[in-house]
Design an enzyme around this catalytic site. Structure first.
Site, PDB file in Angstrom:
ATOM      1  N   CYS A 187       7.962  19.952  14.075  1.00  0.00           N
ATOM      2  CA  CYS A 187       7.703  19.780  15.345  1.00  0.00           C
ATOM      3  C   CYS A 187       8.162  18.524  16.089  1.00  0.00           C
ATOM      4  O   CYS A 187       9.095  18.496  16.132  1.00  0.00           O
ATOM      5  CB  CYS A 187       6.103  20.024  15.501  1.00  0.00           C
ATOM      6  N   HIS A 200       4.055  24.457  12.123  1.00  0.00           N
ATOM      7  CA  HIS A 200       3.519  23.729  11.240  1.00  0.00           C
ATOM      8  C   HIS A 200       3.036  24.229  10.081  1.00  0.00           C
ATOM      9  O   HIS A 200       1.808  24.786   9.713  1.00  0.00           O
ATOM     10  CB  HIS A 200       2.130  23.237  11.895  1.00  0.00           C
ATOM     11  N   GLU A 259       2.438  22.831   7.196  1.00  0.00           N
ATOM     12  CA  GLU A 259       1.489  22.137   6.497  1.00  0.00           C
ATOM     13  C   GLU A 259       0.007  22.320   7.081  1.00  0.00           C
ATOM     14  O   GLU A 259      -0.662  21.851   6.041  1.00  0.00           O
ATOM     15  CB  GLU A 259       1.803  20.776   6.882  1.00  0.00           C
TER      16      GLU A 259
END
Length: 517
Positions: free
Chosen positions: A355, A486, A488
């Site tokens: 990002c 994302h 994660e």
């Protein structure tokens, strides 16, 4: 500034004088506070926090007296259920506790009812639940139906259908034991005919959803107009093997700098630790020139010691329009930092940007060229989303290449559903440069239609309008990966009612590269 403060002091003086002569204005939030305190005592709940609005008046701006409170609890994550209907043929039940004779909540009955619901959620009998709010039971039935497109047939007096019914819960279950506060009001319908049946009236789910979305779409559009004539390129699938040139590393070290605006550092660190890495997070200080210089020195030391350099997501410089990631990119182009980054890559190290981190890698030249400062006039960039506002949604991405240690555990065509949250995520690239990226196997991921699995330019599946559906790319040597999604943010029990594969283990792939597995 002095004049502004003078007006503020004068305004507050007038304000308190007016409040002092208006006991009703003071009494309303006080009565609300006493009521909240009473319920807190009767339900046996601790106080966490709240906010009054009595200080929210300035000059001609006046906030009505309001008491705002919030509550929070803890529960085992696997026991959490989502609100949408899940099984055709199940019953729909209303858990409702009539108020006491003085119209106050019957807290003893409420506790019994909520304990009942909780117990049957734990047992697995209740599979969906919706706490009734401002829209009453009608709102609950609509939203529970829209989630999985299961319609419902229900019978309920109209005054109950739209009453506030605070404390009530609509639940789905195949069967439930009798209780004084629960009754069956309907059935989840088999099939997906898309028609709700409420008190004998047929209502189209499509029309309900359109009515629900359209009022907000005028202000906050969800999709962009189709981009006619948009081209799609096919990736060149080149199989390469990657081997870390150093000795195997049992626990590779990840360095995560925390820049002003970074807010995904903890999630990123957790994902790497879960994959078996050691993580160092270091704040990049920028309050003054000396802070910046010392932060540059610290960054160089960390880059000399780490195996993986990861730039987490966030909103650098407040996500300044047309400039997200500029501050981080300027740091990466610093001659000292750039030298250490080059050394890291030469010894086989890896770099990741997600990002805001992807934006910085693009604007610094590390992507797609593999070295800082290599930006050209026709270089790819990241631009404002086509809907011209922030995007926060899940989207499906398709593996386009395995030409990187970050991608070594994947197969071309693998699909993952990933969380997206950004204002400037549209990958913009010219045709000639795009062809070069595809032919070199540098396009890592593409946005895909969740049904067909094919790359798409259609909104909202391509949430930002990225050219050629590009979501992430790698450097020519494969050691640098940048992506908007994302990855994660996935964790067991974090998402509900989603059957798609949401675990995109780029972090494990990187750790295994250093372990030589």
């Amino acid at each position: 500034a002095g004049g502004d403060y003078s007006r503020m002091r004068f305004s507050f003086q007038e304000y308190f004088e007016r409040l002092g002569s208006d006991p009703r204005r003071w009494g309303e939030p006080l009565a609300a506070l006493l009521g909240a305190f009473r319920i807190q005592l009767e339900l046996g709940l601790p106080a966490i926090g709240g906010k009054d609005s009595m200080s929210g008046t300035f000059e001609h701006l006046d906030v009505p007296p309001t008491l705002v409170a919030f509550g929070i609890t803890t529960v085992k994550a696997p026991e959490v259920i989502s609100p949408e209907f899940k099984w055709g043929g199940d019953g729909v039940w209303l858990v409702k506790c009539p108020p006491a004779g003085d119209r106050m909540p019957d807290t003893a009955l409420l506790k019994s009812a909520w304990d009942y619901v909780h117990a049957h959620i734990i047992s697995g009998e209740i599979t969906a639940a919706y706490a009734v709010g401002f829209g009453g039971v009608a709102e609950a039935l609509v939203k529970m139906s829209l989630g999985n497109r299961f319609s419902v047939k229900a019978e309920l007096p109209e005054e109950e259908l739209f009453s506030l019914s605070y404390g009530s819960i609509v639940v789905e279950a195949s069967s439930l034991p009798d209780a004084p506060f629960i009754r069956r009001i309907g059935t989840v319908l088999e099939g997906e005919d898309g028609i709700m049946h409420i008190n004998g009236t047929r209502i189209s789910l499509d029309r309900l959803e359109e009515a629900y979305r359209s009022r907000y779409a005028k202000v906050y559009p969800e999709t962009a107009a189709p981009r006619h004539g948009a081209m799609m390129l096919a990736p060149a699938l080149k199989a390469r093997r990657f081997s870390y040139p150093g000795e195997p590393v049992d626990k590779p070290l990840v360095y995560i700098p925390v820049f002003p605006g970074t807010n995904c550092d903890y999630d990123t660190a957790k994902a790497f630790r879960k994959a078996g890495a050691e993580v160092r997070m270091v704040v990049f200080r920028n309050l003054g020139a000396d802070d910046v210089r010392s932060s540059i020195d610290r960054m160089c030391r960390e880059l000399s010691e780490c195996h993986i350099f990861a730039i987490a997501g966030g909103f650098s410089a407040g996500d300044e329009p047309d400039g997200s990631g500029k501050f981080i990119a300027s740091v990466l182009r610093n001659s000292l930092v750039a030298g250490k980054i080059t050394e890291l890559l030469e010894r086989g190290g890896l770099i990741l940007g997600i990002c805001n981190g992807f934006q910085a890698l693009i604007k610094s030249g590390l992507l797609p060229y593999g070295r800082p400062g290599a930006v050209k006039r026709d270089s790819p960039t990241l631009f404002r989303n086509d809907i011209n506002r922030h995007v926060a949604r899940m989207a499906t991405t398709r593996v386009a290449s395995v030409n990187s240690p970050w991608l070594s555990g994947f197969k071309p065509g693998d699909l993952h559903t990933v969380a997206f949250s950004h204002g400037e995520g549209k990958f913009v690239v010219g045709e000639e440069e795009a062809r070069r990226l595809f032919e070199a196997g540098q396009v890592a991921f593409q946005y895909a239609d969740p049904v067909s699995g094919e790359p798409t330019m259609e909104s909202p599946w391509n949430p930002n309008g990225s050219y050629y559906a590009i979501e992430g790319i790698v450097s020519p040597d494969g050691q640098i990966l940048g992506k908007m999604g994302h990855s994660e943010r996935y964790e067991d029990n974090l998402f509900r009612n989603m059957a798609e594969d949401m675990d995109q283990p780029i972090f494990a792939n990187a750790v295994n590269y250093f372990k030589k597995r």
